[in-house]
Motif scaffolding. Structure first.
Motif, PDB file in Angstrom:
ATOM      1  N   GLY A 268       1.205  -1.183   0.144  1.00 34.86           N
ATOM      2  CA  GLY A 268       0.228   0.376   0.086  1.00 34.86           C
ATOM      3  C   GLY A 268       0.625   1.289   0.027  1.00 34.86           C
ATOM      4  N   LEU A 269       1.901   1.949  -0.756  1.00 32.46           N
ATOM      5  CA  LEU A 269       2.697   2.255  -0.619  1.00 32.46           C
ATOM      6  C   LEU A 269       2.965   3.280  -2.407  1.00 32.46           C
ATOM      7  N   SER A 282       5.535  11.866   1.753  1.00 34.81           N
ATOM      8  CA  SER A 282       5.030  10.332   2.663  1.00 34.81           C
ATOM      9  C   SER A 282       3.682  10.400   3.082  1.00 34.81           C
ATOM     10  N   ILE A 283       3.880  11.354   3.892  1.00 37.08           N
ATOM     11  CA  ILE A 283       2.009  11.505   4.599  1.00 37.08           C
ATOM     12  C   ILE A 283       0.926  11.366   3.666  1.00 37.08           C
ATOM     13  N   ARG A 286       1.100   8.361   2.000  1.00 40.14           N
ATOM     14  CA  ARG A 286       0.058   6.738   2.673  1.00 40.14           C
ATOM     15  C   ARG A 286      -1.412   6.310   3.015  1.00 40.14           C
ATOM     16  N   VAL A 287      -0.768   8.493   3.616  1.00 41.90           N
ATOM     17  CA  VAL A 287      -2.543   8.094   4.568  1.00 41.90           C
ATOM     18  C   VAL A 287      -4.277   7.835   3.991  1.00 41.90           C
ATOM     19  N   TRP A 289      -4.260   4.834   1.556  1.00 39.58           N
ATOM     20  CA  TRP A 289      -4.131   3.508   2.268  1.00 39.58           C
ATOM     21  C   TRP A 289      -4.220   3.530   3.618  1.00 39.58           C
ATOM     22  N   LEU A 290      -3.951   3.661   4.390  1.00 40.10           N
ATOM     23  CA  LEU A 290      -4.510   3.815   5.704  1.00 40.10           C
ATOM     24  C   LEU A 290      -5.989   3.793   6.122  1.00 40.10           C
TER      25      LEU A 290
END
Lengths: 452, 452
Positions: A268-269, A282-283, A286-287, A289-290
């Motif tokens: 999930g990157l 990056s934040i 990545r958010v 996907w989270l």
């Protein structure tokens, strides 16, 4: 780049640059291969990296541009961000057009215009031509500087032209074209040495040339080069006109990039992220996907909520509740990884995918049985309650079967939809194993505990 | 191999072989590149694969051995398993020694002896020499057939020797040795064309030759070839004597193999497993990982068991219990994947690993805050209970911080121990995030619910 090669030098350069010893830092750079300079630059903080690069840039433009090219667009961006568009143009026009295009593509649109405008006309138009092709296609990654000769040329002419062709560093094959520039044959450099000078190229060339078109996906390009063990592949347009060449060093980059892509997508990157991508980027990447994962976690919670009353009565269910989904997730991930990698390496075809499914189901059933018995026995020994043990065993078997089926079918289905199987597979598979894991365990548990 | 290339042919060959139409199947094979034959063979069932290969073997030994070489030891094993040791020897002695060594290494020890004994003496001893080196080293994957000339030779002699060197298919560089066979220089094929015939090699050779020793790890070899953009790298022994060469096509195989290895290890799969490994082998290889996971799952259950009484009282805790560990596991996996891939690509050094940690902690804190607030709000809207919301938020923040720290430090620590960071990282990271996730959520929940 391996850590064993340049750490001492990197440390020395770091100290020199930090103290303002630019001339001595340059002396070190000047003795190194561009790829080693790139390794050292990549290791410095962004501030020092810019300073060290500027030193190099002022004293040796060619070496600076080669080092920047090795550093790549992601890690090089921070260097370019502090330079004027004049300076950027001066560097980029030294690069191979395909490398320059990589850098230009990453810049904001208005800066792209400005930089291309400031470059020499020939180089600018080569870069612009490449940028017309979509990312990750052969057209985008090819070098337009391809060495070709007409079929009526002789071996002697070929050798003399090779000697004159100064800046083509990686010539392995001589592509032969007809009068319209269409690709009709290929010769290796070594074959030239073996033939008499007056021989015509058309009489000795191999006419069955492996080629790709500008719109071929770069992953297919890399698979062709790798499986045919060739060093370069010619690129033709829709009319079979020779327009470029992709060499094996670019293919290696593609292979690494595609492997990174698959690993990243499974986790999930975002494909663009690297170790030293700025945290803010990056934040942002990545958010999402989270958040998707959070949504599936709530689905799981919804399943558990159906059993809230049962859990209030038998809290022991909550204790064992995490085990089955955890194992199911891991087993599903094993199957998924084998499938995604097998698809990427071209080992799975439609014809043999049924065989893959059968295999995974056999494994899922066997491992479900083995792990199921084990978990049941341990739980029984711990709590002394045979019912919990049997429920755990059965839920484990069922969940591992679901893991096998979804782990196989989800990536195949995504590929059938022409979506990268690595992209969204893991979210589907883990959601399935989580939901089913809780449902089987709590459902069977509720039934059994109510009855016995 | 891409699926787009040979599916129709594969289908035709399958039908032909199934019907016993071996002669026609052979006619098709005879028109194809060995790598395409390998793709078709790999696609057939084991039974048909053996039959099709036997057809090819009887009619064209060279093509058969080339196809077998492309198929590789894993998928080729089933073919060899049905042949006599005489037949196997006849095939293997046609292969390049490094490829033959790959096949021999996979055979049972007594069969190895027998097959090497039946091979021609020269080929057998080349293979035996390679087998002396440990797997995954330069010595094991190199080709001992390296083209080299003495430094006193002239350009003219070099060209004539090149013309005589028949079976060296991939000559890109001419390595120059001194009278003791020590590597002292290198020349490209193209440089030969540019110089006068009487020039001595020692006067035009590049003396700063990038080289590896026989014990260099294959991953380092591939990083060198990739970062210096070279087509082959010479291998020397401890005394700097030239003993072999590794060409870029083998490097591509290494890069793919290492990427597969990392992906597999992250998922707890054995490196040797492929899509069509027999189920019994896969089961044996996957069960240990699942058992390790089961042990960690029981650790998780032990943590939850500490809160059994609280859960009996507030069953709502069980409903939300899975959410925090799930998200923690995913966030930890994101960090871990970035780190493992960064280490493999050589982007992380000791010098910059602190920077990586700081970055991941910033991301963990921010994402923990964002996802924490989100999960808290949704939980509050669902259950109308602010306490659960706050507890979920705090537990999420804490767990995502732990995920960031363990996801960064575990692979670095493993590398410091000289263990492959991909090998055991995920088990440590997910165990940490699971334990901490349940502990934070249930612990805070127990405290808060008891107090308010």
């Amino acid at each position: 780049m391996p850590l064993t090669r340049t750490p001492l030098l990197a440390e020395t350069v770091r100290k020199l640059v930090a103290r303002g010893g630019y001339v001595n830092a340059y002396k070190i750079f000047n003795r190194l291969h561009p790829s080693d300079i790139a390794a050292i630059l990549g290791d410095l903080s962004e501030h020092l990296r810019r300073d060290a690069f500027k030193t190099l840039y002022r004293r040796n433009l060619t070496l600076a541009s080669e080092a920047l090219s090795e550093l790549g667009p992601e890690r090089g961006a921070v260097i370019l961000s502090e330079m004027s568009s004049q300076e950027i143009s001066a560097i980029l026009q030294e690069l191979n057009p395909d490398d320059a295009a990589d850098f230009v593509a990453d810049l904001p649109a208005e800066l792209q215009e400005e930089i291309l405008g400031a470059m020499r006309a020939k180089e600018a138009s080569e870069v612009e031509d490449l940028l017309q092709y979509p990312e990750q296609t052969a057209g985008r990654i090819m070098s337009p500087k391809v060495f070709s000769l007409e079929e009526e040329s002789t071996v002697e002419e070929a050798i003399s032209q090779l000697q004159d062709a100064g800046d083509l560093e990686m010539v392995f094959y001589i592509y032969v074209v007809d009068e319209h520039g269409n690709l009709v044959g290929v010769l290796s450099l070594r074959q030239l040495l073996l033939k008499r000078p007056e021989t015509l190229l058309k009489d000795i060339m191999e006419t069955d040339v492996i080629r790709v078109t500008t719109d071929t996906d770069q992953e297919e390009v890399s698979q062709l080069v790798a499986s045919y063990n060739i060093l370069a592949i010619p690129v033709v347009d829709a009319q079979n006109k020779l327009v470029g060449v992709i060499t094996v060093d670019d293919v290696i980059d593609v292979i690494k990039e595609e492997a990174t892509e698959d690993m990243y997508r499974l986790a999930g990157l975002d494909v663009e992220e690297r170790v030293f991508t700025p945290p803010s980027t990056s934040i942002r990447k990545r958010v999402p996907w989270l958040v998707v994962n959070l949504a599936t976690a709530f689905i799981t919670a919804l399943v558990v909520a159906q059993f809230e009353a049962t859990i209030a009565q038998y809290a022991v269910l909550a204790v064992f509740m995490p085990i089955v989904p955890l194992l199911g997730g891991n087993a599903g991930n094993q199957t998924l990884t084998v499938m995604v990698r097998g698809i990427a390496l071209g080992e799975i075809s439609w014809a043999n995918s049924r065989k893959a499914l059968v295999k995974e189901v056999i494994i899922g059933a066997t491992n479900g049985f083995v792990v199921g018995v084990l978990v049941g026995v341990v739980a029984y020994l711990w709590k002394g309650d045979p019912i919990i043990g049997v429920v755990l065993s059965l839920a484990m078997l069922g969940t591992l079967l679901v893991a096998a089926v979804t782990g196989t079918l989800v990536p195949l289905f995504l590929r059938w939809l022409k979506i990268d199987p690595a992209l969204a597979s893991s979210i589907f598979v883990t959601t399935a194993t989580d939901v089913v894991g809780f449902l089987f365990f709590l459902g069977l548990g509720a039934l059994a505990l109510a009855r016995f």
